[in-house]
Design a protein around this motif. Structure first.
Motif, PDB file in Angstrom:
ATOM      1  N   SER A 285    -129.694  -7.219 -92.239  1.00  0.00           N
ATOM      2  CA  SER A 285    -128.738  -6.457 -93.052  1.00  0.00           C
ATOM      3  C   SER A 285    -127.303  -6.711 -92.609  1.00  0.00           C
ATOM      4  CB  SER A 285    -129.066  -4.963 -92.983  1.00  0.00           C
ATOM      5  OG  SER A 285    -128.957  -4.472 -91.653  1.00  0.00           O
ATOM      6  N   LEU A 286    -127.086  -6.820 -91.305  1.00  0.00           N
ATOM      7  CA  LEU A 286    -125.737  -7.127 -90.815  1.00  0.00           C
ATOM      8  C   LEU A 286    -125.288  -8.515 -91.271  1.00  0.00           C
ATOM      9  CD1 LEU A 286    -125.917  -5.700 -87.171  1.00  0.00           C
ATOM     10  CD2 LEU A 286    -124.385  -4.918 -88.990  1.00  0.00           C
ATOM     11  N   THR A 287    -126.188  -9.469 -91.199  1.00  0.00           N
ATOM     12  CA  THR A 287    -125.851 -10.829 -91.633  1.00  0.00           C
ATOM     13  C   THR A 287    -125.539 -10.862 -93.121  1.00  0.00           C
ATOM     14  OG1 THR A 287    -127.261 -11.777 -89.912  1.00  0.00           O
ATOM     15  CG2 THR A 287    -126.690 -13.196 -91.767  1.00  0.00           C
ATOM     16  N   THR A 288    -126.359 -10.161 -93.911  1.00  0.00           N
ATOM     17  CA  THR A 288    -126.137 -10.143 -95.357  1.00  0.00           C
ATOM     18  C   THR A 288    -124.802  -9.498 -95.696  1.00  0.00           C
ATOM     19  OG1 THR A 288    -128.512 -10.044 -95.788  1.00  0.00           O
ATOM     20  CG2 THR A 288    -127.048  -9.334 -97.556  1.00  0.00           C
ATOM     21  N   LEU A 289    -124.510  -8.363 -95.061  1.00  0.00           N
ATOM     22  CA  LEU A 289    -123.295  -7.625 -95.395  1.00  0.00           C
ATOM     23  C   LEU A 289    -122.039  -8.334 -94.909  1.00  0.00           C
ATOM     24  CD1 LEU A 289    -122.218  -5.037 -96.701  1.00  0.00           C
ATOM     25  CD2 LEU A 289    -122.411  -3.921 -94.485  1.00  0.00           C
ATOM     26  N   LEU A 290    -122.066  -8.885 -93.705  1.00  0.00           N
ATOM     27  CA  LEU A 290    -120.851  -9.432 -93.113  1.00  0.00           C
ATOM     28  C   LEU A 290    -120.679 -10.923 -93.397  1.00  0.00           C
ATOM     29  CD1 LEU A 290    -120.924  -7.588 -89.673  1.00  0.00           C
ATOM     30  CD2 LEU A 290    -119.675  -6.959 -91.748  1.00  0.00           C
ATOM     31  N   LEU A 324    -112.932   2.898-103.070  1.00  0.00           N
ATOM     32  CA  LEU A 324    -113.174   2.849-101.631  1.00  0.00           C
ATOM     33  C   LEU A 324    -114.377   3.711-101.249  1.00  0.00           C
ATOM     34  CD1 LEU A 324    -112.169   1.655 -99.014  1.00  0.00           C
ATOM     35  CD2 LEU A 324    -110.627   3.611 -98.746  1.00  0.00           C
ATOM     36  N   PHE A 325    -114.483   4.910-101.828  1.00  0.00           N
ATOM     37  CA  PHE A 325    -115.645   5.761-101.563  1.00  0.00           C
ATOM     38  C   PHE A 325    -116.927   5.095-102.076  1.00  0.00           C
ATOM     39  CE2 PHE A 325    -112.783   9.117-100.420  1.00  0.00           C
ATOM     40  CZ  PHE A 325    -113.544  10.015 -99.684  1.00  0.00           C
ATOM     41  N   LEU A 326    -116.861   4.502-103.267  1.00  0.00           N
ATOM     42  CA  LEU A 326    -118.035   3.810-103.803  1.00  0.00           C
ATOM     43  C   LEU A 326    -118.418   2.632-102.921  1.00  0.00           C
ATOM     44  CD1 LEU A 326    -117.551   3.681-107.685  1.00  0.00           C
ATOM     45  CD2 LEU A 326    -119.498   4.628-106.445  1.00  0.00           C
ATOM     46  N   LEU A 327    -117.417   1.880-102.491  1.00  0.00           N
ATOM     47  CA  LEU A 327    -117.677   0.719-101.648  1.00  0.00           C
ATOM     48  C   LEU A 327    -118.336   1.139-100.336  1.00  0.00           C
ATOM     49  CD1 LEU A 327    -117.184  -2.355-101.620  1.00  0.00           C
ATOM     50  CD2 LEU A 327    -115.050  -1.897-100.416  1.00  0.00           C
ATOM     51  N   ALA A 328    -117.866   2.245 -99.749  1.00  0.00           N
ATOM     52  CA  ALA A 328    -118.442   2.720 -98.496  1.00  0.00           C
ATOM     53  C   ALA A 328    -119.889   3.159 -98.685  1.00  0.00           C
ATOM     54  CB  ALA A 328    -117.603   3.880 -97.953  1.00  0.00           C
ATOM     55  N   ALA A 329    -120.157   3.933 -99.750  1.00  0.00           N
ATOM     56  CA  ALA A 329    -121.516   4.431 -99.976  1.00  0.00           C
ATOM     57  C   ALA A 329    -122.486   3.292-100.275  1.00  0.00           C
ATOM     58  CB  ALA A 329    -121.515   5.444-101.128  1.00  0.00           C
ATOM     59  N   LEU A 330    -122.080   2.367-101.143  1.00  0.00           N
ATOM     60  CA  LEU A 330    -122.963   1.264-101.518  1.00  0.00           C
ATOM     61  C   LEU A 330    -123.109   0.262-100.387  1.00  0.00           C
ATOM     62  CD1 LEU A 330    -121.662   0.757-105.173  1.00  0.00           C
ATOM     63  CD2 LEU A 330    -123.686   2.034-104.409  1.00  0.00           C
ATOM     64  N   GLY A 331    -122.039   0.079 -99.621  1.00  0.00           N
ATOM     65  CA  GLY A 331    -122.128  -0.802 -98.459  1.00  0.00           C
ATOM     66  C   GLY A 331    -123.088  -0.262 -97.416  1.00  0.00           C
ATOM     67  N   LEU A 332    -123.122   1.047 -97.244  1.00  0.00           N
ATOM     68  CA  LEU A 332    -124.078   1.641 -96.302  1.00  0.00           C
ATOM     69  C   LEU A 332    -125.519   1.440 -96.772  1.00  0.00           C
ATOM     70  CD1 LEU A 332    -122.279   4.975 -95.313  1.00  0.00           C
ATOM     71  CD2 LEU A 332    -122.732   3.000 -93.842  1.00  0.00           C
ATOM     72  N   LEU A 333    -125.731   1.462 -98.091  1.00  0.00           N
ATOM     73  CA  LEU A 333    -127.079   1.206 -98.600  1.00  0.00           C
ATOM     74  C   LEU A 333    -127.535  -0.209 -98.261  1.00  0.00           C
ATOM     75  CD1 LEU A 333    -127.059   2.895-102.139  1.00  0.00           C
ATOM     76  CD2 LEU A 333    -128.170   3.689-100.051  1.00  0.00           C
ATOM     77  N   VAL A 334    -126.613  -1.162 -98.321  1.00  0.00           N
ATOM     78  CA  VAL A 334    -126.961  -2.534 -97.925  1.00  0.00           C
ATOM     79  C   VAL A 334    -127.214  -2.602 -96.429  1.00  0.00           C
ATOM     80  CG1 VAL A 334    -126.167  -4.931 -97.862  1.00  0.00           C
ATOM     81  CG2 VAL A 334    -125.619  -3.504 -99.838  1.00  0.00           C
ATOM     82  N   LEU A 335    -126.370  -1.926 -95.652  1.00  0.00           N
ATOM     83  CA  LEU A 335    -126.491  -1.965 -94.204  1.00  0.00           C
ATOM     84  C   LEU A 335    -127.800  -1.348 -93.726  1.00  0.00           C
ATOM     85  CD1 LEU A 335    -125.142  -2.625 -91.476  1.00  0.00           C
ATOM     86  CD2 LEU A 335    -124.097  -0.340 -91.561  1.00  0.00           C
ATOM     87  N   PHE A 336    -128.229  -0.274 -94.376  1.00  0.00           N
ATOM     88  CA  PHE A 336    -129.445   0.427 -93.960  1.00  0.00           C
ATOM     89  C   PHE A 336    -130.687  -0.054 -94.712  1.00  0.00           C
ATOM     90  CE2 PHE A 336    -126.266   3.191 -92.183  1.00  0.00           C
ATOM     91  CZ  PHE A 336    -126.864   3.674 -91.025  1.00  0.00           C
ATOM     92  N   ASN A 337    -130.562  -1.168 -95.406  1.00  0.00           N
ATOM     93  CA  ASN A 337    -131.722  -1.809 -96.021  1.00  0.00           C
ATOM     94  C   ASN A 337    -132.285  -2.809 -95.020  1.00  0.00           C
ATOM     95  OD1 ASN A 337    -133.561  -3.289 -97.542  1.00  0.00           O
ATOM     96  ND2 ASN A 337    -132.271  -3.290 -99.367  1.00  0.00           N
ATOM     97  N   GLU A 339    -134.295  -5.304 -95.149  1.00  0.00           N
ATOM     98  CA  GLU A 339    -134.343  -6.704 -95.578  1.00  0.00           C
ATOM     99  C   GLU A 339    -133.629  -6.865 -96.918  1.00  0.00           C
ATOM    100  OE1 GLU A 339    -138.336  -8.097 -95.637  1.00  0.00           O
ATOM    101  OE2 GLU A 339    -138.651  -7.815 -93.485  1.00  0.00           O
ATOM    102  N   PRO A 340    -132.300  -6.773 -96.921  1.00  0.00           N
ATOM    103  CA  PRO A 340    -131.568  -6.900 -98.190  1.00  0.00           C
ATOM    104  C   PRO A 340    -131.564  -8.335 -98.694  1.00  0.00           C
ATOM    105  CG  PRO A 340    -130.037  -6.773 -96.360  1.00  0.00           C
ATOM    106  CD  PRO A 340    -131.412  -6.579 -95.774  1.00  0.00           C
ATOM    107  N   GLU A 341    -131.445  -8.480-100.004  1.00  0.00           N
ATOM    108  CA  GLU A 341    -131.304  -9.778-100.634  1.00  0.00           C
ATOM    109  C   GLU A 341    -129.843  -9.986-101.008  1.00  0.00           C
ATOM    110  OE1 GLU A 341    -133.862  -9.611-103.969  1.00  0.00           O
ATOM    111  OE2 GLU A 341    -135.704  -9.446-102.783  1.00  0.00           O
ATOM    112  N   ASN A 342    -129.491 -11.231-101.288  1.00  0.00           N
ATOM    113  CA  ASN A 342    -128.116 -11.511-101.696  1.00  0.00           C
ATOM    114  C   ASN A 342    -127.736 -10.731-102.945  1.00  0.00           C
ATOM    115  OD1 ASN A 342    -127.953 -13.262 -99.560  1.00  0.00           O
ATOM    116  ND2 ASN A 342    -127.975 -15.132-100.782  1.00  0.00           N
ATOM    117  N   GLY A 343    -128.703 -10.546-103.845  1.00  0.00           N
ATOM    118  CA  GLY A 343    -128.420  -9.813-105.073  1.00  0.00           C
ATOM    119  C   GLY A 343    -128.020  -8.372-104.839  1.00  0.00           C
ATOM    120  N   ASP A 344    -128.397  -7.801-103.691  1.00  0.00           N
ATOM    121  CA  ASP A 344    -128.001  -6.423-103.394  1.00  0.00           C
ATOM    122  C   ASP A 344    -126.489  -6.290-103.237  1.00  0.00           C
ATOM    123  OD1 ASP A 344    -130.564  -5.107-103.311  1.00  0.00           O
ATOM    124  OD2 ASP A 344    -130.974  -6.225-101.486  1.00  0.00           O
TER     125      ASP A 344
END
Length: 573
Positions: A285-290, A324-337, A339-344
């Motif tokens: 998840s860290l690799t996908t997000l960052l 910014l609030f949306l980005l933070a909330a949705l970014g946390l969903l990617v971070l706490f997934n 095994e996220p996919e690129n499509g996330d």
């Protein structure tokens, strides 16, 4: 003091025909003439199965008998509906992609209207000039809306995902619509606007589960609290929105639980999939997000972070706070997934593009000019290379280029396509006219900084989807393999047992009409095995298919894949 100082000349709107033309050039190549590739063949297989199946197939999404009820049914319903309505005219594949184009338009138009409304607000307006001449609020809003759309379609990740029949693509468009409805709600808190937010929540839930809409609601409540909106009223309205979303979700949940197709519970499978999407942050998840997120959201994220910095001295700015609030909330969903996919990452693009549009007016002219020249040089060079490889594959000269491009598709015989060549040449000439306009006119319009990068990206995509589409179909599609298997099937075969993945199963069912075993778990006389070339014999197969009576009928693979292999066996009596 506001960080924006602009004359009215900088806010001339992009002509509607130009914006619409760019949108069509963006979305149509890649939808027309492209086979289902490995990335989106599975999703198309669900739509195709629904369109040619019965009620059970609509309630329990499956790929020719392989359950696929994890994400939710909405994206598949819409694709299947497109096949039903338009398949007779443009084929099943084209019919399914009608919904893909429609949701692209929904996402882009929602982003446009979001930026337009935010750009007209008093706190977003540029400083008034000493002798007048500052832009009118409506003109400024239209310019920012055009800029947001150009940044959005210029993102590399959207280009790769928006042409595929995927649920994440629908989710990204619906989140853009949610963002628009959120802006309208903040402007006018009412039961009607809360209900329309609930509509977006329900559609999001049916598309990819409840986590994303839950994060969006939390972000909107946090934004309202930060903007000092009446919290009691906001919470009451959000309760109405959640209730409306729940009622929309029940349109599928209730019939699915009553019917229980094939004795299974699609809702239980859906809830289990939702639970698997949340956990502790992982290396993936860290690799996908960052790392993946850096190129996926380029060039939106540098402009977006600059916007946060440039507007830092202002408070309670809806055009910064909401995304910014949306980005933070949705970014946390990617971070706490786990095994996220690129499509996330698609869910992050609309808020980033919106913020980026408000960051662009604060940048210095020298920075904007540097972006222009970088786009012109890099994108023109890449386009030139694509043309060189195209000429090389047809003529064999230069020899090394021809060798490099043809070794990726062994066995492929290049042919000249007049229609594709004309389209590619016309778009290339249009690119040079666009560059000449930028250099000769030196326009002061705000969107000049992103029109070249977006236009250049569209140029590269059109060139690939015209000049190299046959090559890509040959290398990424399973059509050839499907026909080979169909030719080797014994007469009278009623079903095939298999371990092939979703993309392969969908492709074989669609192209070869292979009769795979359904959810009834039949015992079949023919077995199709997907494995690796490193597997030597049947003793190394999955336990389900270890049978001494198996006799090999066919063995093959895609010419471009050196590892994947398929083997067709017949069981002895």
């Amino acid at each position: 003091m506001k960080p924006v100082r602009l004359p009215a000349a900088a806010t001339l709107a992009l002509p509607r025909w130009a914006l619409i033309g760019l949108g069509l050039l963006y979305i149509l190549p890649g939808l027309i003439g492209r086979d289902p590739w490995k990335d989106d063949a599975g999703s198309f297989g669900v739509m195709w199965t629904m369109a040619h199946g019965g009620l059970n197939d609509w309630l329990l999404p499956n790929i020719a008998g392989l359950p696929s009820a994890g994400e939710g049914p909405l994206a598949f319903w819409l694709g299947a509906l497109g096949i039903k309505l338009f398949g007779w005219f443009i084929g099943d594949l084209g019919g399914a992609r009608v919904s893909t184009a429609a949701f692209f338009l929904l996402g882009v138009s929602s982003l446009w209207f979001t930026a337009f409304h935010l750009g007209r607000r008093a706190e977003a307006q540029p400083l008034r000039l000493a002798f007048g001449g500052q832009p009118e609020p409506t003109d400024y809003g239209r310019t920012l809306a055009d800029t947001a759309v150009l940044i959005y379609i210029g993102c590399l990740g959207l280009l790769l995902q928006s042409h595929e029949t995927l649920a994440v693509t629908v989710q990204g468009a619906l989140l853009s619509y949610f963002m628009y409805r959120a802006v309208r709600y903040v402007e006018l808190p009412s039961v009607r606007n809360a209900g329309l937010i609930g509509l977006s929540l329900g559609l999001l839930t049916l598309t990819r589960g409840w986590l994303c809409p839950a994060g969006a609601v939390i972000a909107l409540v946090g934004c309202a609290r930060y903007l000092d909106m009446p919290m009691r009223q906001t919470l009451r309205h959000m309760a109405i929105a959640v209730l409306a979303g729940l009622l929309i979700t029940l349109v599928w949940v209730v019939p699915a639980e009553i019917v229980q197709p094939w004795g299974r519970s699609p809702v239980a499978m859906w809830l289990a999939w939702n639970a698997s999407q949340i956990g502790l942050p992982s290396a993936a998840s860290l690799t996908t997000l960052l790392r993946t997120g850096l190129w996926f959201s380029w060039p939106a994220w540098p402009f977006a972070f600059w916007a946060i910095y440039a507007w830092r001295r202002q408070s309670r700015l809806l055009h910064i706070v909401l995304p910014l609030f949306l980005l933070a909330a949705l970014g946390l969903l990617v971070l706490f997934n786990p095994e996220p996919e690129n499509g996330d990452l698609l869910k992050l693009l609309a808020p980033l593009a919106l913020m980026a549009a408000f960051g662009l007016p604060t940048m210095k002219r020298g920075t904007i000019n540097a972006i222009d020249w970088f786009s012109v040089m890099v994108l023109t060079m890449i386009a030139g290379l694509i043309w060189m490889f195209y000429i090389a594959k047809l003529t064999g000269w230069p020899a090394q280029l021809a060798k490099n491009v043809l070794k990726l598709v062994p066995g492929f015989q290049p042919q000249f396509g007049l229609g594709a060549f004309i389209v590619a040449a016309a778009v290339t000439v249009s690119w040079f006219f666009l560059v000449h306009w930028r250099i000769s006119r030196r326009p002061s319009v705000l969107w000049r900084a992103v029109v070249l990068s977006s236009g250049g990206l569209i140029l590269l995509w059109v060139l690939l989807m015209t000049l190299f589409l046959p090559d890509l179909n040959y290398g990424k599609s399973y059509e050839i393999v499907a026909h080979q298997i169909a030719d080797k099937l014994p007469d009278g075969v009623d079903c095939i047992e298999t371990n092939v993945g979703p993309a392969q199963r969908a492709s074989f069912a669609y192209f070869g009409h292979l009769p795979f075993a359904g959810l009834e778990q039949k015992h079949c006389s023919v077995v199709l095995i997907q494995d690796s070339v490193n597997v030597r014999d049947t003793r190394e197969l999955d336990k389900r298919f270890r049978d001494s009576s198996l006799s090999l009928l066919w063995e093959g693979r895609r010419p471009s894949d050196r590892n994947e292999r398929f083997r067709l066996y017949r069981r002895g009596e």
